[in-house]
Structure formats: structure tokens, C-alpha cells
Design an enzyme around this catalytic site. Structure first.
Site, PDB file in Angstrom:
ATOM      1  N   GLU A   1       4.180   8.497  -3.331  1.00  0.00           N
ATOM      2  CA  GLU A   1       5.506   8.892  -2.812  1.00  0.00           C
ATOM      3  C   GLU A   1       5.479   9.978  -1.733  1.00  0.00           C
ATOM      4  OE1 GLU A   1       7.830   9.850  -6.290  1.00  0.00           O
ATOM      5  OE2 GLU A   1       7.740   7.796  -7.041  1.00  0.00           O
TER       6      GLU A   1
ATOM      7  N   GLU B   1       5.208  -1.130 -10.352  1.00  0.00           N
ATOM      8  CA  GLU B   1       6.034  -0.523 -11.418  1.00  0.00           C
ATOM      9  C   GLU B   1       7.301  -1.345 -11.621  1.00  0.00           C
ATOM     10  OE1 GLU B   1       6.590   3.702 -10.692  1.00  0.00           O
ATOM     11  OE2 GLU B   1       4.526   3.963 -10.023  1.00  0.00           O
TER      12      GLU B   1
END
Ligand code: XIL
Length: 379
Positions: A176, A281
Site C-alpha cells: 500500500e 485478498e
């Protein structure tokens, strides 16, 4: 149908499936019936069995708590080929204070995966979240300087990657790092080290285990600006001659957003870097975002279970996603679900969410059967 015409009309793969079915049918009439049927039925009804035929594999996030629950370990040990530790290898767990490492939880997950013949995806080495404040602190309460941060990062990566060398297939090296507008996210890592902190993390990871695959992982990649930022970052890493093996698209999605077109565009664009894309995910959030003061009935609409109509909608959403994955089989190398069952999902947070393929009793939902059907038809 004779073998020759079967070959001509259906191709070799279908023939193989037919022969396998014939074997089961024959076995069913003989004494070997029970074993042959049980073996074949479980292969056909697991994600692992349905996907292995075309060389792809499935992962799931497993947490330490799952390991003491039999229905969870049964699922995790039979349906998947790969495990991601949900929290157990994050910085705050694995190095809670400077130089003091806590490997127990990560080791337990790696041992579980290995004993079930499953690979492990390491998650993650460098992130701004779930990282103790001490990491970024220098003397006298000042922020740590570049050299201190680089030394901490290198020590952490050397120690963690070194510990699992040969047992972890690949690592999310940086998680991220890109902001919604495509710029490099402002984090204590970037503030302290500078823009090359991402490159440094990849350099250290390569040094620590030259055989492990190395990935960049992020979310909201269906947003064009953010995706452009990720592509720029990945291309920069490649231009520096660093190893990078794949882009992880977290795929925390909803029922209707992002659209399938946006998902497809993101996949094609990300893959145009020359890297394989992994959905790392995957889950489908069914709940409205809960602002403060929202009526609980509105915020938590499926507290008593998921109505059939929603159940079907979820199954269609998953079927669409896997249809796309099958269509782009050369671009997607694997898919990991973020949690085993609805009971295990991080998306509950005090409410009742239903984002995964197994329900709270860890029974397969219509969405599970929809995914297996898509995979079987694709063979
Ligand atoms: C989540 C875990 O599932 C939660 O248990 C934890 O409280 C917070 O982190 N992106 C990631 C994952 O890369 O590590 C996050 O996992 C979900 C978002």
C-alpha cells in the site's frame, strides 16, 4: 462415443475428464467403489482440485486462532494450495520492539501450511500500518533519520526473510505505498528515507533470499489514477534492475463496484508491465459503510442471515469474477481469499458480513458452488 471421435470433438483435456468419470463409474460397480468415489468427489469439490488442472492455485488468509479450530483447519488444509498469514508476519507482531523477534505465530502458520503441502505467501515486510511507533522514532522524541530507518528496515528484512528462507514462496515486500491520486503515499517510511524507500525494501529482500518471489501489493487498483501510480512504481523498480515477480491486487470489492469492466481494464493494464497479477485478498463486502449515528438496522441489515436473493447475487458476482480470471488465465497466476469463512472475515467488525464462500458454520455457500462450476467448465 468412441475414443477417436472423443479426441477429435472434445480435445485431450475433456477426454481425460471423461476417462476419469468412466473410471469412477466402473469403480462404483466394483469393490473399490468407496475409495475411488470419495477421492474423486473431494478433488472435484475443492477449489484446489478444480483449479490445479490448469496450473493455477488458490490461497487463503489464515490467522493463528484458526489453527485451534478443527472445522477451520479442515477447510484450510483441503481447499487451498497456499496460505497467507493474516497478521502473524506483520511488523508489530513479528518485531514488537527493536531487535526482539516473536516468530511463534508465523512459525505455526508456516508449519500448518507445509504439513498440508501448501505454499506460503509472506505478508508483509514494509507497510505504514501495523508497525510499532518505535520503528520511526529517533533519539529525544525526534523522527528517526534516513540511516536509522534503512538500518532498521534492512535488519528486519534480513531477519524475517532469512528465518523463512526456502519455506516462503514469495513476499509482499511493500504494501500500500500508493495514494488514491497515484502519488507516493505520505508515510513515516517515505518521510524518513525518501522516495527510494520502496526500492530499498526490494533490494534488501532480494539480498535476504534470492530465490523468493517478490511482490508489490495494493488495493483500489480499479481506480485509473491509483493504478497509474502503481504501474509507474513497478516500472521504476524494474528500471533499477530490481527483482519484482508480481503485482498483488488486494481485491477488496463490493457486489456492484468496481464494475467487471473496471476490473478487466485494471487486470490488462497491470499485466502490461510484464508482471503477473495476483488477487491477494479477495472478499465481497455486502454491508453499507457505517457512519456514526446510522440506524443499526440499516448498518447491519443481514444480522439474521443473508436473504436468498442476496445469496444468489453474491454467487453471480463470484461467478463473474472467476469467469474473468479464466478468460485471462495467462494474466492471473493465483487468487487468495481474505479469510476462510464469513465467521473469520475482518469485514465483520461488530456487524454480520457475508463476504466469503463459506458461511459461519463453515458450510459452502451458493457462491462456492458457482466458483467451482466456472472452474470446471473452463477445463
Ligand atoms: C487486516 C486483517 O485482516 C485484520 O485482522 C487486521 O486487524 C487489519 O488488517 N490490507 C492488507 C491486510 O494488506 O493485511 C489487511 O488485513 C486488510 C487490508
Amino acid at each position: 462415443m468412441g475414443i477417436d471421435s472423443a479426441l477429435r470433438s472434445s480435445g485431450r483435456l475433456r477426454l481425460r475428464a471423461r476417462l476419469a468419470a468412466a473410471t469412477v463409474a466402473v469403480a462404483a460397480m466394483t469393490g473399490g467403489a468407496v475409495i475411488a468415489l470419495a477421492g474423486s468427489a473431494s478433488a472435484a469439490t475443492t477449489l484446489r482440485g478444480a483449479a490445479e488442472a490448469d496450473g493455477r492455485y488458490f490461497g487463503v488468509a489464515v490467522g493463528q486462532g484458526d489453527l485451534s479450530n478443527t472445522s477451520a483447519t479442515n477447510l484450510a488444509g483441503s481447499q487451498f494450495d497456499m496460505v497467507t498469514p493474516e497478521n502473524e508476519m506483520k511488523w508489530d507482531t513479528i518485531e514488537p520492539s527493536n531487535g526482539s523477534y516473536n516468530f511463534g505465530p508465523g512459525d505455526n502458520i508456516v508449519n500448518f501450511a507445509t504439513s498440508h503441502n501448501e505454499r506460503v505467501r509472506g505478508h508483509n515486510l514494509v507497510w505504514h500500518s501495523q508497525t510499532g511507533a518505535w520503528v520511526f522514532q529517533g533519539p529525544e522524541g525526534k523522527p528517526a533519520d534516513r540511516e536509522t530507518l534503512l538500518a532498521r528496515m534492512r535488519d528486519h528484512i534480513q531477519t524475517v526473510v532469512g528465518r523463512y528462507k526456502g519455506r516462503i514462496h514469495g513476499w509482499d515486500v511493500v504494501n500500500e505505498a500508493i495514494d488514491e491520486d497515484g502519488s507516493l503515499r505520505k508515510t513515516p517510511w517515505r518521510d524518513g528515507i525518501g522516495d527510494d524507500y520502496v526500492a530499498k525494501a526490494f533490494e534488501f529482500a532480494r539480498e535476504a533470499d534470492p530465490n523468493a518471489e517478490l511482490y508489490y501489493n495494493d488495493y483500489n487498483l480499479e481506480k485509473p489514477e491509483k493504478r497509474a501510480g502503481v504501474i509507474k512504481l513497478v516500472n521504476d523498480l524494474k528500471a533499477r534492475g530490481l527483482r519484482i515477480d508480481g503485482i498483488g491486487n488486494q481485491a477488496h470489492w463490493r457486489l456492484e463496484t468496481p464494475t467487471m469492466d473496471a476490473i478487466e481494464q485494471a487486470l490488462v493494464d497491470l499485466n502490461s508491465t510484464g508482471l503477473k497479477v495476483m488477487y491477494t485478498e479477495l472478499d465481497i463486502n455486502l454491508l453499507p459503510s457505517a457512519g456514526r449515528g446510522v440506524d443499526p438496522a440499516v448498518a447491519n441489515p443481514y444480522a439474521n442471515g443473508l436473504p436468498d436473493e442476496k445469496q444468489q447475487q453474491l454467487a453471480r458476482r463470484y461467478a463473474d469474477i472467476f469467469g474473468l480470471i479464466v478468460k485471462h488465465r495467462t494474466r492471473v497466476s493465483r487468487v487468495t481469499f481474505w479469510g476462510l469463512s464469513d465467521a473469520d472475515s475482518w469485514l465483520n467488525r461488530g456487524r454480520m458480513n457475508h463476504p466469503l464462500l463459506w458461511d459461519r458454520q463453515r458450510q459452502p455457500k451458493p457462491a462456492f458452488h458457482a466458483v467451482v462450476d466456472v472452474l470446471k467448465r473452463a477445463r
